[in-house]
Design an enzyme around this catalytic site. Structure first.
Site, mmCIF file in Angstrom:
data_model
loop_
_atom_site.group_PDB
_atom_site.id
_atom_site.type_symbol
_atom_site.label_atom_id
_atom_site.label_comp_id
_atom_site.label_asym_id
_atom_site.label_seq_id
_atom_site.Cartn_x
_atom_site.Cartn_y
_atom_site.Cartn_z
ATOM 1 N N GLY A 167 33.106 42.597 38.275
ATOM 2 C CA GLY A 167 33.774 43.798 38.761
ATOM 3 C C GLY A 167 34.219 44.673 37.617
ATOM 4 N N HIS A 168 34.855 45.744 37.960
ATOM 5 C CA HIS A 168 35.302 46.701 36.953
ATOM 6 C C HIS A 168 36.449 46.140 36.120
ATOM 7 C CE1 HIS A 168 32.988 49.112 39.752
ATOM 8 N NE2 HIS A 168 32.874 50.039 38.798
ATOM 9 N N GLY A 169 36.445 46.513 34.828
ATOM 10 C CA GLY A 169 37.499 46.041 33.935
ATOM 11 C C GLY A 169 37.523 44.522 33.892
ATOM 12 N N ASP B 249 33.073 43.385 43.154
ATOM 13 C CA ASP B 249 34.238 44.111 43.670
ATOM 14 C C ASP B 249 33.851 45.233 44.647
ATOM 15 O OD1 ASP B 249 33.182 45.677 41.613
ATOM 16 O OD2 ASP B 249 35.120 46.171 40.707
ATOM 17 N N ILE C 188 38.917 42.503 36.204
ATOM 18 C CA ILE C 188 39.291 41.954 37.518
ATOM 19 C C ILE C 188 38.658 40.578 37.762
ATOM 20 C CG2 ILE C 188 37.453 43.207 38.766
ATOM 21 C CD1 ILE C 188 39.360 43.423 41.134
#
Lengths: 161, 149
Positions: free
Chosen positions: B8-10, B66, B12
Protein backbone atom coordinates in the site's frame (compact mmCIF):
# COMPACT_ATOMS: atom_id res chain seq x y z
CA UNK A 1 -21.65 -29.53 32.69
CA UNK A 2 -18.40 -30.48 31.04
CA UNK A 3 -15.64 -27.86 31.19
CA UNK A 4 -13.48 -27.86 28.06
CA UNK A 5 -11.00 -25.34 29.41
CA UNK A 6 -10.70 -22.92 32.32
CA UNK A 7 -8.68 -19.84 31.49
CA UNK A 8 -7.59 -16.81 33.48
CA UNK A 9 -7.40 -13.67 31.37
CA UNK A 10 -8.41 -10.35 32.91
CA UNK A 11 -9.05 -8.87 29.48
CA UNK A 12 -11.85 -11.47 29.38
CA UNK A 13 -13.31 -11.55 25.86
CA UNK A 14 -10.44 -10.17 23.91
CA UNK A 15 -10.49 -10.27 20.12
CA UNK A 16 -8.55 -12.89 18.23
CA UNK A 17 -7.06 -14.42 21.37
CA UNK A 18 -10.37 -15.71 22.62
CA UNK A 19 -11.50 -16.71 19.13
CA UNK A 20 -8.47 -18.99 18.91
CA UNK A 21 -9.17 -20.69 22.24
CA UNK A 22 -12.78 -21.22 21.27
CA UNK A 23 -11.62 -22.85 18.04
CA UNK A 24 -9.04 -25.02 19.80
CA UNK A 25 -11.44 -26.09 22.57
CA UNK A 26 -14.90 -26.14 21.00
CA UNK A 27 -17.72 -25.61 23.51
CA UNK A 28 -21.44 -24.81 23.38
CA UNK A 29 -21.11 -22.05 25.92
CA UNK A 30 -18.68 -19.42 26.99
CA UNK A 31 -19.08 -18.40 30.61
CA UNK A 32 -17.34 -15.39 32.10
CA UNK A 33 -17.06 -15.97 35.84
CA UNK A 34 -16.48 -12.71 37.69
CA UNK A 35 -18.10 -11.17 40.75
CA UNK A 36 -17.03 -7.74 39.58
CA UNK A 37 -18.40 -7.88 36.04
CA UNK A 38 -21.56 -9.83 36.85
CA UNK A 39 -22.50 -7.11 39.33
CA UNK A 40 -21.76 -4.21 37.00
CA UNK A 41 -24.56 -3.85 34.41
CA UNK A 42 -22.47 -1.68 32.12
CA UNK A 43 -19.43 -3.95 32.01
CA UNK A 44 -21.72 -6.94 31.70
CA UNK A 45 -23.44 -5.67 28.57
CA UNK A 46 -20.16 -4.48 27.06
CA UNK A 47 -18.56 -7.86 27.70
CA UNK A 48 -21.49 -9.64 26.08
CA UNK A 49 -21.41 -7.26 23.12
CA UNK A 50 -17.92 -8.43 22.13
CA UNK A 51 -18.69 -12.15 22.48
CA UNK A 52 -18.08 -14.33 19.41
CA UNK A 53 -21.28 -14.69 17.39
CA UNK A 54 -21.28 -18.49 17.26
CA UNK A 55 -21.26 -19.28 20.98
CA UNK A 56 -23.79 -18.67 23.75
CA UNK A 57 -22.18 -16.36 26.24
CA UNK A 58 -23.04 -15.52 29.83
CA UNK A 59 -21.52 -13.50 32.67
CA UNK A 60 -22.08 -14.93 36.15
CA UNK A 61 -20.76 -14.62 39.70
CA UNK A 62 -18.70 -17.55 41.06
CA UNK A 63 -21.61 -18.36 43.35
CA UNK A 64 -24.08 -18.61 40.47
CA UNK A 65 -21.55 -20.63 38.47
CA UNK A 66 -21.45 -23.23 41.25
CA UNK A 67 -25.25 -23.56 41.19
CA UNK A 68 -25.43 -23.68 37.41
CA UNK A 69 -22.74 -26.34 37.25
CA UNK A 70 -24.84 -28.70 39.33
CA UNK A 71 -28.10 -28.06 37.47
CA UNK A 72 -28.95 -31.41 35.74
CA UNK A 73 -30.27 -29.39 32.80
CA UNK A 74 -26.67 -28.75 31.80
CA UNK A 75 -25.38 -32.31 32.31
CA UNK A 76 -24.30 -32.63 28.71
CA UNK A 77 -23.43 -28.99 28.07
CA UNK A 78 -19.84 -28.17 27.22
CA UNK A 79 -18.48 -24.85 28.42
CA UNK A 80 -15.34 -22.77 28.37
CA UNK A 81 -14.85 -20.82 31.59
CA UNK A 82 -13.12 -17.48 31.60
CA UNK A 83 -11.89 -15.96 34.86
CA UNK A 84 -10.26 -12.68 35.86
CA UNK A 85 -8.42 -13.92 38.92
CA UNK A 86 -7.31 -17.18 40.53
CA UNK A 87 -9.20 -16.64 43.79
CA UNK A 88 -12.47 -17.04 41.90
CA UNK A 89 -11.31 -20.31 40.31
CA UNK A 90 -10.36 -21.47 43.78
CA UNK A 91 -13.84 -20.54 45.03
CA UNK A 92 -15.41 -22.86 42.42
CA UNK A 93 -13.02 -25.70 43.18
CA UNK A 94 -13.77 -25.36 46.90
CA UNK A 95 -17.45 -25.61 45.97
CA UNK A 96 -16.68 -28.99 44.41
CA UNK A 97 -16.42 -28.09 40.75
CA UNK A 98 -13.94 -30.49 39.19
CA UNK A 99 -11.44 -28.20 37.48
CA UNK A 100 -8.17 -30.11 37.14
CA UNK A 101 -6.19 -27.71 35.02
CA UNK A 102 -6.04 -23.94 34.61
CA UNK A 103 -4.66 -22.03 31.68
CA UNK A 104 -3.11 -18.76 32.80
CA UNK A 105 -3.27 -16.31 29.94
CA UNK A 106 -3.21 -12.66 30.87
CA UNK A 107 -3.16 -10.70 34.10
CA UNK A 108 -2.37 -7.06 33.61
CA UNK A 109 0.55 -5.26 35.18
CA UNK A 110 0.01 -2.67 37.88
CA UNK A 111 2.29 -1.04 40.42
CA UNK A 112 2.46 -3.19 43.57
CA UNK A 113 2.10 -6.28 41.40
CA UNK A 114 4.81 -8.86 40.90
CA UNK A 115 5.76 -8.97 37.23
CA UNK A 116 6.14 -12.63 36.20
CA UNK A 117 6.12 -12.58 32.40
CA UNK A 118 5.31 -10.17 29.62
CA UNK A 119 1.64 -11.02 29.99
CA UNK A 120 1.20 -11.99 33.63
CA UNK A 121 1.59 -9.95 36.83
CA UNK A 122 0.17 -11.00 40.21
CA UNK A 123 -0.92 -9.46 43.50
CA UNK A 124 -0.15 -10.98 46.89
CA UNK A 125 -3.74 -12.25 46.97
CA UNK A 126 -3.26 -13.92 43.57
CA UNK A 127 -0.06 -15.63 44.79
CA UNK A 128 -1.87 -17.05 47.82
CA UNK A 129 -4.66 -18.38 45.57
CA UNK A 130 -2.24 -19.89 43.05
CA UNK A 131 -0.27 -21.60 45.84
CA UNK A 132 -3.46 -23.05 47.22
CA UNK A 133 -4.52 -24.29 43.77
CA UNK A 134 -1.10 -25.89 43.38
CA UNK A 135 -1.41 -27.56 46.79
CA UNK A 136 -4.78 -28.96 45.72
CA UNK A 137 -3.03 -30.63 42.79
CA UNK A 138 -4.46 -28.36 40.09
CA UNK A 139 -2.21 -28.15 37.04
CA UNK A 140 -1.34 -24.55 36.19
CA UNK A 141 -0.08 -23.85 32.71
CA UNK A 142 1.07 -20.54 31.30
CA UNK A 143 0.08 -20.19 27.68
CA UNK A 144 -1.08 -17.14 25.77
CA UNK A 145 -2.33 -18.82 22.58
CA UNK A 146 -3.23 -22.47 21.92
CA UNK A 147 -0.29 -22.68 19.49
CA UNK A 148 2.25 -21.42 22.06
CA UNK A 149 4.47 -23.68 24.16
CA UNK A 150 3.05 -24.61 27.55
CA UNK A 151 5.04 -23.42 30.56
CA UNK A 152 4.72 -24.62 34.14
CA UNK A 153 3.21 -21.58 35.82
CA UNK A 154 4.08 -22.54 39.39
CA UNK A 155 7.76 -22.98 38.48
CA UNK A 156 7.83 -19.46 37.07
CA UNK A 157 6.03 -18.11 40.13
CA UNK A 158 8.51 -19.80 42.48
CA UNK A 159 11.52 -18.62 40.49
CA UNK A 160 10.42 -14.98 40.80
CA UNK A 161 9.86 -14.92 44.53
CA UNK B 1 0.64 -22.55 2.13
CA UNK B 2 -0.60 -19.43 0.40
CA UNK B 3 1.94 -16.60 0.44
CA UNK B 4 0.50 -13.24 1.43
CA UNK B 5 1.92 -9.92 0.28
CA UNK B 6 0.51 -6.75 1.83
CA UNK B 7 1.16 -3.59 -0.15
CA UNK B 8 0.00 0.00 0.00
CA UNK B 9 0.90 3.64 0.00
CA UNK B 10 3.64 4.86 2.32
CA UNK B 11 4.34 2.50 5.24
CA UNK B 12 0.80 1.27 5.76
CA UNK B 13 1.72 -2.32 4.84
CA UNK B 14 4.63 -2.44 7.29
CA UNK B 15 2.40 -1.14 10.06
CA UNK B 16 -0.34 -3.60 9.25
CA UNK B 17 2.04 -6.56 9.16
CA UNK B 18 3.62 -5.48 12.44
CA UNK B 19 0.16 -5.22 14.00
CA UNK B 20 -0.87 -8.63 12.63
CA UNK B 21 2.26 -10.24 14.06
CA UNK B 22 1.57 -8.62 17.43
CA UNK B 23 -1.86 -10.22 17.50
CA UNK B 24 -1.20 -13.41 15.62
CA UNK B 25 2.44 -14.36 16.15
CA UNK B 26 3.40 -17.79 14.86
CA UNK B 27 4.84 -19.02 11.63
CA UNK B 28 3.54 -16.85 8.81
CA UNK B 29 4.24 -16.51 5.13
CA UNK B 30 3.72 -12.78 5.09
CA UNK B 31 5.59 -9.85 3.56
CA UNK B 32 4.98 -6.10 3.62
CA UNK B 33 5.82 -3.92 0.64
CA UNK B 34 6.53 -0.26 1.28
CA UNK B 35 5.89 2.34 -1.38
CA UNK B 36 7.90 5.51 -0.91
CA UNK B 37 7.03 8.93 -2.23
CA UNK B 38 9.57 9.03 -5.03
CA UNK B 39 8.87 5.53 -6.27
CA UNK B 40 6.70 4.40 -9.17
CA UNK B 41 5.09 1.29 -10.60
CA UNK B 42 8.38 -0.12 -11.87
CA UNK B 43 9.89 0.13 -8.37
CA UNK B 44 6.88 -1.63 -6.92
CA UNK B 45 7.14 -4.42 -9.47
CA UNK B 46 10.79 -4.85 -8.52
CA UNK B 47 9.84 -5.09 -4.84
CA UNK B 48 7.17 -7.67 -5.69
CA UNK B 49 9.60 -9.74 -7.80
CA UNK B 50 12.09 -9.91 -4.92
CA UNK B 51 9.37 -11.66 -2.89
CA UNK B 52 7.99 -13.80 -5.72
CA UNK B 53 11.43 -15.00 -6.83
CA UNK B 54 11.98 -16.55 -3.43
CA UNK B 55 8.84 -18.68 -3.70
CA UNK B 56 8.70 -22.12 -5.25
CA UNK B 57 7.27 -21.91 -8.80
CA UNK B 58 3.50 -22.31 -8.75
CA UNK B 59 3.10 -21.17 -5.13
CA UNK B 60 -0.27 -19.55 -4.59
CA UNK B 61 0.04 -15.86 -3.83
CA UNK B 62 -2.48 -13.39 -2.46
CA UNK B 63 -1.82 -9.66 -2.77
CA UNK B 64 -3.70 -7.61 -0.18
CA UNK B 65 -3.65 -4.03 -1.41
CA UNK B 66 -4.88 -0.79 0.14
CA UNK B 67 -6.67 0.98 -2.76
CA UNK B 68 -8.18 -0.24 -6.01
CA UNK B 69 -6.52 1.53 -8.91
CA UNK B 70 -3.54 2.93 -6.98
CA UNK B 71 0.07 2.21 -7.95
CA UNK B 72 0.51 -0.77 -5.61
CA UNK B 73 -2.58 -2.27 -7.23
CA UNK B 74 -1.63 -1.36 -10.79
CA UNK B 75 1.80 -2.92 -10.31
CA UNK B 76 0.39 -6.12 -8.76
CA UNK B 77 -2.12 -6.74 -11.54
CA UNK B 78 0.65 -6.62 -14.11
CA UNK B 79 2.17 -9.63 -12.35
CA UNK B 80 -1.13 -11.34 -11.69
CA UNK B 81 -2.73 -11.13 -15.13
CA UNK B 82 -3.16 -14.58 -16.67
CA UNK B 83 -1.73 -16.34 -13.60
CA UNK B 84 -4.25 -18.60 -11.88
CA UNK B 85 -2.00 -18.90 -8.81
CA UNK B 86 -1.98 -15.15 -8.07
CA UNK B 87 -4.96 -13.14 -6.83
CA UNK B 88 -5.19 -9.47 -5.91
CA UNK B 89 -7.64 -8.08 -3.37
CA UNK B 90 -8.11 -4.42 -2.44
CA UNK B 91 -9.48 -2.60 0.59
CA UNK B 92 -7.35 -4.56 3.03
CA UNK B 93 -7.84 -3.90 6.73
CA UNK B 94 -6.48 -5.58 9.83
CA UNK B 95 -9.41 -7.94 10.51
CA UNK B 96 -9.24 -9.09 6.91
CA UNK B 97 -5.49 -9.68 7.12
CA UNK B 98 -5.93 -11.70 10.33
CA UNK B 99 -8.65 -13.79 8.71
CA UNK B 100 -6.38 -14.43 5.72
CA UNK B 101 -3.53 -15.48 8.03
CA UNK B 102 -5.80 -17.87 9.91
CA UNK B 103 -6.59 -19.64 6.63
CA UNK B 104 -3.35 -19.44 4.67
CA UNK B 105 -1.98 -22.79 5.85
CA UNK B 106 -5.08 -24.79 4.89
CA UNK B 107 -3.70 -27.10 2.17
CA UNK B 108 -7.11 -27.63 0.57
CA UNK B 109 -7.70 -23.95 0.02
CA UNK B 110 -7.02 -22.28 -3.32
CA UNK B 111 -6.10 -18.61 -3.44
CA UNK B 112 -9.21 -17.74 -5.49
CA UNK B 113 -11.44 -19.32 -2.83
CA UNK B 114 -9.60 -17.46 -0.09
CA UNK B 115 -10.11 -14.16 -1.92
CA UNK B 116 -13.85 -14.84 -2.35
CA UNK B 117 -14.19 -15.70 1.32
CA UNK B 118 -12.34 -12.53 2.35
CA UNK B 119 -14.53 -10.35 0.17
CA UNK B 120 -17.60 -11.56 2.06
CA UNK B 121 -15.80 -11.49 5.41
CA UNK B 122 -14.72 -7.86 4.99
CA UNK B 123 -18.34 -6.71 5.25
CA UNK B 124 -18.55 -8.27 8.69
CA UNK B 125 -15.43 -6.53 9.93
CA UNK B 126 -17.18 -3.16 10.08
CA UNK B 127 -19.01 -2.60 13.34
CA UNK B 128 -20.72 0.34 14.98
CA UNK B 129 -20.49 0.24 18.76
CA UNK B 130 -24.01 1.53 19.49
CA UNK B 131 -25.48 -1.03 17.10
CA UNK B 132 -23.52 -3.83 18.77
CA UNK B 133 -24.85 -2.86 22.19
CA UNK B 134 -28.40 -2.62 20.86
CA UNK B 135 -28.10 -6.06 19.24
CA UNK B 136 -26.78 -7.52 22.50
CA UNK B 137 -29.62 -6.01 24.50
CA UNK B 138 -32.26 -7.28 22.07
CA UNK B 139 -30.70 -10.73 22.07
CA UNK B 140 -30.75 -10.83 25.86
CA UNK B 141 -34.41 -9.89 25.96
CA UNK B 142 -35.54 -12.29 23.28
CA UNK B 143 -33.44 -15.37 24.03
CA UNK B 144 -33.90 -16.09 27.68
CA UNK B 145 -32.61 -19.63 27.22
CA UNK B 146 -29.17 -18.10 26.74
CA UNK B 147 -29.18 -17.11 30.38
CA UNK B 148 -27.84 -19.73 32.71
CA UNK B 149 -30.05 -20.84 35.52
Amino acid sequence: MRITIARIDDRFIHGQVLTKWVKAFPAERLIVVSEEIANDPMRKILTLSVAPANIKTSVVTPNKMSKVFNNPKYNKTTAMLLFGKPSEVLELIENGIPIKEINVGGMRFDKDKLHLTESVSVTQEDIVAFEKLHTLGIKLELRQLPSDTRHDFIKILHSKQ
Amino acid sequence: MIAIIVAGHGHIAEGMVEAAKMIYGGNLKLTAITFENKEGIEDLKKHYYVVLDELKPGTEVLFLIDIFGGSPYNAAIQLAYGKPNIEVLTGVNLPLLLEALSMQSNPALKVKQLAEHLKIYSQKSFKIFSEEVKKTEIKRLSQTEDDLS
